[in-house]
Design a protein around this motif. Structure first.
Motif, PDB file in Angstrom:
ATOM      1  N   LEU A 196      40.838   8.546  22.207  1.00 16.95           N
ATOM      2  CA  LEU A 196      41.610   9.442  23.056  1.00 16.95           C
ATOM      3  C   LEU A 196      43.076   9.014  23.054  1.00 16.95           C
ATOM      4  N   PRO A 197      43.993   9.924  22.810  1.00 14.19           N
ATOM      5  CA  PRO A 197      45.418   9.560  22.830  1.00 14.19           C
ATOM      6  C   PRO A 197      45.843   9.057  24.204  1.00 14.19           C
ATOM      7  N   GLU A 198      46.841   8.211  24.219  1.00 19.56           N
ATOM      8  CA  GLU A 198      47.395   7.695  25.466  1.00 19.56           C
ATOM      9  C   GLU A 198      47.833   8.865  26.342  1.00 19.56           C
ATOM     10  N   GLY A 199      47.478   8.794  27.612  1.00 18.28           N
ATOM     11  CA  GLY A 199      47.882   9.831  28.544  1.00 18.28           C
ATOM     12  C   GLY A 199      46.915  10.979  28.691  1.00 18.28           C
ATOM     13  N   VAL A 200      45.922  11.078  27.795  1.00 14.29           N
ATOM     14  CA  VAL A 200      44.933  12.152  27.905  1.00 14.29           C
ATOM     15  C   VAL A 200      43.957  11.816  29.033  1.00 14.29           C
ATOM     16  N   PRO A 201      43.746  12.737  29.964  1.00 17.07           N
ATOM     17  CA  PRO A 201      42.852  12.434  31.082  1.00 17.07           C
ATOM     18  C   PRO A 201      41.398  12.338  30.647  1.00 17.07           C
ATOM     19  N   ALA A 202      40.615  11.653  31.462  1.00 20.91           N
ATOM     20  CA  ALA A 202      39.169  11.601  31.241  1.00 20.91           C
ATOM     21  C   ALA A 202      38.587  13.012  31.352  1.00 20.91           C
ATOM     22  N   THR A 203      37.445  13.206  30.720  1.00 22.14           N
ATOM     23  CA  THR A 203      36.839  14.540  30.688  1.00 22.14           C
ATOM     24  C   THR A 203      35.347  14.462  30.969  1.00 22.14           C
ATOM     25  N   TRP A 204      34.894  15.307  31.893  1.00 21.49           N
ATOM     26  CA  TRP A 204      33.472  15.514  32.116  1.00 21.49           C
ATOM     27  C   TRP A 204      32.988  16.636  31.203  1.00 21.49           C
ATOM     28  N   THR A 205      31.854  16.415  30.536  1.00 15.37           N
ATOM     29  CA  THR A 205      31.294  17.414  29.621  1.00 15.37           C
ATOM     30  C   THR A 205      29.834  17.675  29.982  1.00 15.37           C
ATOM     31  N   VAL A 206      29.468  18.958  30.012  1.00 16.04           N
ATOM     32  CA  VAL A 206      28.074  19.324  30.214  1.00 16.04           C
ATOM     33  C   VAL A 206      27.424  19.581  28.856  1.00 16.04           C
ATOM     34  N   PHE A 207      26.199  19.100  28.687  1.00 12.94           N
ATOM     35  CA  PHE A 207      25.371  19.360  27.511  1.00 12.94           C
ATOM     36  C   PHE A 207      24.313  20.382  27.904  1.00 12.94           C
ATOM     37  N   PHE A 208      24.271  21.500  27.193  1.00 11.83           N
ATOM     38  CA  PHE A 208      23.216  22.483  27.424  1.00 11.83           C
ATOM     39  C   PHE A 208      22.078  22.252  26.441  1.00 11.83           C
ATOM     40  N   GLY A 209      20.858  22.399  26.936  1.00 13.25           N
ATOM     41  CA  GLY A 209      19.694  22.220  26.084  1.00 13.25           C
ATOM     42  C   GLY A 209      19.527  23.357  25.101  1.00 13.25           C
ATOM     43  N   SER A 210      18.967  23.040  23.939  1.00 10.85           N
ATOM     44  CA  SER A 210      18.715  24.043  22.907  1.00 10.85           C
ATOM     45  C   SER A 210      17.421  23.720  22.186  1.00 10.85           C
ATOM     46  N   ASP A 211      16.616  24.749  21.928  1.00  6.82           N
ATOM     47  CA  ASP A 211      15.409  24.565  21.120  1.00  6.82           C
ATOM     48  C   ASP A 211      15.746  24.416  19.645  1.00  6.82           C
ATOM     49  N   ASP A 212      16.917  24.932  19.247  1.00  8.07           N
ATOM     50  CA  ASP A 212      17.355  24.863  17.853  1.00  8.07           C
ATOM     51  C   ASP A 212      18.885  24.845  17.865  1.00  8.07           C
ATOM     52  N   VAL A 213      19.456  23.646  17.795  1.00 10.00           N
ATOM     53  CA  VAL A 213      20.909  23.494  17.922  1.00 10.00           C
ATOM     54  C   VAL A 213      21.645  24.277  16.849  1.00 10.00           C
ATOM     55  N   ASP A 214      21.161  24.261  15.623  1.00 11.26           N
ATOM     56  CA  ASP A 214      21.852  24.955  14.542  1.00 11.26           C
ATOM     57  C   ASP A 214      21.852  26.471  14.763  1.00 11.26           C
ATOM     58  N   LYS A 215      20.750  27.003  15.228  1.00  8.66           N
ATOM     59  CA  LYS A 215      20.681  28.437  15.500  1.00  8.66           C
ATOM     60  C   LYS A 215      21.587  28.804  16.677  1.00  8.66           C
ATOM     61  N   THR A 216      21.640  27.950  17.683  1.00  9.72           N
ATOM     62  CA  THR A 216      22.521  28.206  18.820  1.00  9.72           C
ATOM     63  C   THR A 216      23.980  28.210  18.377  1.00  9.72           C
ATOM     64  N   ILE A 217      24.333  27.310  17.459  1.00  4.74           N
ATOM     65  CA  ILE A 217      25.701  27.294  16.929  1.00  4.74           C
ATOM     66  C   ILE A 217      26.004  28.609  16.211  1.00  4.74           C
ATOM     67  N   GLU A 218      25.053  29.117  15.459  1.00  4.24           N
ATOM     68  CA  GLU A 218      25.259  30.406  14.796  1.00  4.24           C
ATOM     69  C   GLU A 218      25.549  31.502  15.819  1.00  4.24           C
ATOM     70  N   LEU A 219      24.811  31.521  16.914  1.00  2.76           N
ATOM     71  CA  LEU A 219      25.049  32.506  17.963  1.00  2.76           C
ATOM     72  C   LEU A 219      26.422  32.318  18.594  1.00  2.76           C
ATOM     73  N   ILE A 220      26.806  31.077  18.785  1.00  4.70           N
ATOM     74  CA  ILE A 220      28.116  30.792  19.377  1.00  4.70           C
ATOM     75  C   ILE A 220      29.227  31.350  18.496  1.00  4.70           C
ATOM     76  N   VAL A 221      29.161  31.097  17.211  1.00  7.53           N
ATOM     77  CA  VAL A 221      30.189  31.572  16.292  1.00  7.53           C
ATOM     78  C   VAL A 221      30.171  33.098  16.194  1.00  7.53           C
ATOM     79  N   GLU A 222      28.975  33.677  16.119  1.00  8.29           N
ATOM     80  CA  GLU A 222      28.860  35.141  16.040  1.00  8.29           C
ATOM     81  C   GLU A 222      29.455  35.838  17.255  1.00  8.29           C
ATOM     82  N   ASN A 223      29.454  35.142  18.376  1.00  5.50           N
ATOM     83  CA  ASN A 223      29.943  35.745  19.616  1.00  5.50           C
ATOM     84  C   ASN A 223      31.329  35.248  20.019  1.00  5.50           C
ATOM     85  N   GLY A 224      32.062  34.682  19.050  1.00  2.00           N
ATOM     86  CA  GLY A 224      33.470  34.368  19.284  1.00  2.00           C
ATOM     87  C   GLY A 224      33.781  32.950  19.669  1.00  2.00           C
TER      88      GLY A 224
END
Length: 257
Positions: A196-224
């Protein structure tokens, strides 16, 4: 679909998305995760509740340009007394961003930052018990704080929320601890000082569950949406980092078999 009991004290209990395009966000998350939506009404400022099946999973709200903040997901931690927790947090080096307020018939909330400037919320339930799904595709499955102030962050959350933490790795390449609730690891804290570059604040990230991560990525890209880090197999499952169409970041994680 597994029903999730109310989160233990100190654990993530709710998430919401601050977005510059609420309608676009509903289309995106509905297509990707199958969420349905209901507006809470004008008395709640146009807040939109998302559900997975019949159970609450997240909230959406409009990002006011006056806030001068990017679209983002916010993680809320469970507290039994929001005012006392804000006082403890500020005493431990945190900063209050939005003072405690009542949400009629729902609960009490506040927004603050930790000493590494990681932004998060507090939720004191009084009618709204947070997200209610577990072990399900499209539901929150894990959370992570990435920070340059690794030791300070662990001390802060242990002090303020009573976290029980365990060090998973302690090398310069990968320094990581988990916090467990009722014996189950629910979140992690990663040392980001190496990337992380100096000065960049800490970040909280949520992980969503997926039955098929690769297929979910395809849906994400298809929907913008966009891919920040492609899917990869890790000792903790198949993981990926992505954004929605307006740049709000989240991660994906495969679900246990």
């Amino acid at each position: 679909m597994a029903t999730r009991e109310r989160a233990p004290l100190g654990a993530p209990i709710w998430i919401d998305l601050t977005t510059s395009d609420v309608e676009r966000a509903q289309q995106f998350y509905g297509a990707v995760f199958g969420w349905t939506f209901q507006t809470a009404g004008p008395e709640y400022g146009g807040y939109v509740n998302a559900a997975l099946g019949s159970r609450p999973v997240a909230g959406l709200m409009r990002n006011d340009p006056q806030w001068n903040a990017p679209d983002a997901w916010t993680t809320y931690l469970h507290t039994a007394d929001a005012d006392a927790t804000v006082a403890a947090a500020t005493s431990a080096g945190g900063q209050s961003c939005v003072a405690t307020m009542d949400i009629p018939d729902k609960g009490r909330m506040a927004l603050l930052t930790d000493p590494g400037r990681g932004f998060f919320g507090l939720w004191q339930p009084a009618g709204h018990d947070g997200y209610e799904t577990a072990d399900e595709a499209g539901a929150p499955a894990y959370f992570q704080l990435t920070t340059r102030d690794y030791a300070g962050s662990l001390e802060f959350y242990r002090t303020v929320f009573g976290w029980s933490t365990e060090t998973v790795s302690d090398t310069d390449e990968f320094r990581y601890s988990t916090a467990s609730f009722n014996g189950v690891p629910a979140l992690g804290v990663m040392d980001g000082s190496a990337f992380l570059p100096e000065g960049v604040p800490a970040t909280w990230t949520v992980f969503f569950g997926s039955d098929d991560v690769d297929k979910t990525i395809e849906l994400i890209v298809e929907n913008g949406g966009s891919v920040v880090r492609p899917a990869e197999d890790t000792p903790y499952g198949r993981l990926a980092a992505v954004t929605d169409p307006t740049g709000a970041a989240f991660n994906l994680t495969s679900l246990p078999d």
